[in-house]
Design an enzyme around this catalytic site. Sequence first.
Site, PDB file in Angstrom:
ATOM      1  N   HIS A 158     -10.200  -4.938  -3.505  1.00 56.86           N
ATOM      2  CA  HIS A 158      -8.892  -5.229  -2.895  1.00 56.86           C
ATOM      3  C   HIS A 158      -9.074  -5.688  -1.463  1.00 56.86           C
ATOM      4  O   HIS A 158      -9.945  -5.213  -0.750  1.00 56.86           O
ATOM      5  CB  HIS A 158      -7.953  -4.016  -2.959  1.00 56.86           C
ATOM      6  N   ASN A 176     -12.969  -3.027   2.047  1.00 60.62           N
ATOM      7  CA  ASN A 176     -13.926  -1.935   2.186  1.00 60.62           C
ATOM      8  C   ASN A 176     -14.816  -1.911   0.948  1.00 60.62           C
ATOM      9  O   ASN A 176     -14.332  -2.078  -0.171  1.00 60.62           O
ATOM     10  CB  ASN A 176     -13.182  -0.602   2.345  1.00 60.62           C
ATOM     11  N   ASP A 207       0.846  -1.187   0.000  1.00 57.27           N
ATOM     12  CA  ASP A 207       0.000   0.000   0.000  1.00 57.27           C
ATOM     13  C   ASP A 207       0.887   1.245   0.000  1.00 57.27           C
ATOM     14  O   ASP A 207       1.901   1.307   0.696  1.00 57.27           O
ATOM     15  CB  ASP A 207      -0.911  -0.014   1.235  1.00 57.27           C
ATOM     16  N   GLY A 263     -15.836   2.911   3.371  1.00 58.39           N
ATOM     17  CA  GLY A 263     -14.548   3.598   3.332  1.00 58.39           C
ATOM     18  C   GLY A 263     -13.715   3.259   2.117  1.00 58.39           C
ATOM     19  O   GLY A 263     -12.501   3.491   2.102  1.00 58.39           O
TER      20      GLY A 263
END
Length: 113
Positions: free
Chosen positions: A99, A86, A31, A92
């Site tokens: 993912h 999410n 990330d 969110g």
Amino acid sequence: MNESCIFCRIVAGSTPATIVAHNEQALAFRDLHPKAPVHVLVIPRRHVTSLAEATDAAELGAMMVLAADVASAEGLVAGGYRVVTNIGADGGQTVPHLHLHVLGGRSMAWPPG
Ligand code: DGP
């Protein structure tokens, strides 16, 4: 492939990412804005907007297996870790390509905010 999707561009190789693992149907990369010492995203190679649109059980299974492989390779199994996805605005989700977040290396709070 959705040209306007950042994660599709990572799959295509036209946007750089630190790829840590992959299998036939899924890709894992770090990330950009990690929320834990280990924060890896696992995505399907195909464009799927979110879990709400996912219909391919084999593809979802490949993502889950890859998430577990990454957690193991990152040394998270003994201490534990979290896998979360999410969905939509209230969930969110900011990137509309399905993912899994693989988070570990610290103790997680529950419930999430
Ligand atoms: P979510 O909020 O659940 O949609 O998570 C999206 C995640 O994607 C967020 O933690 C930041 C990450 N992210 C966004 N753009 C990029 C990018 O271009 N590269 C990488 N590696 N991660 C990204």
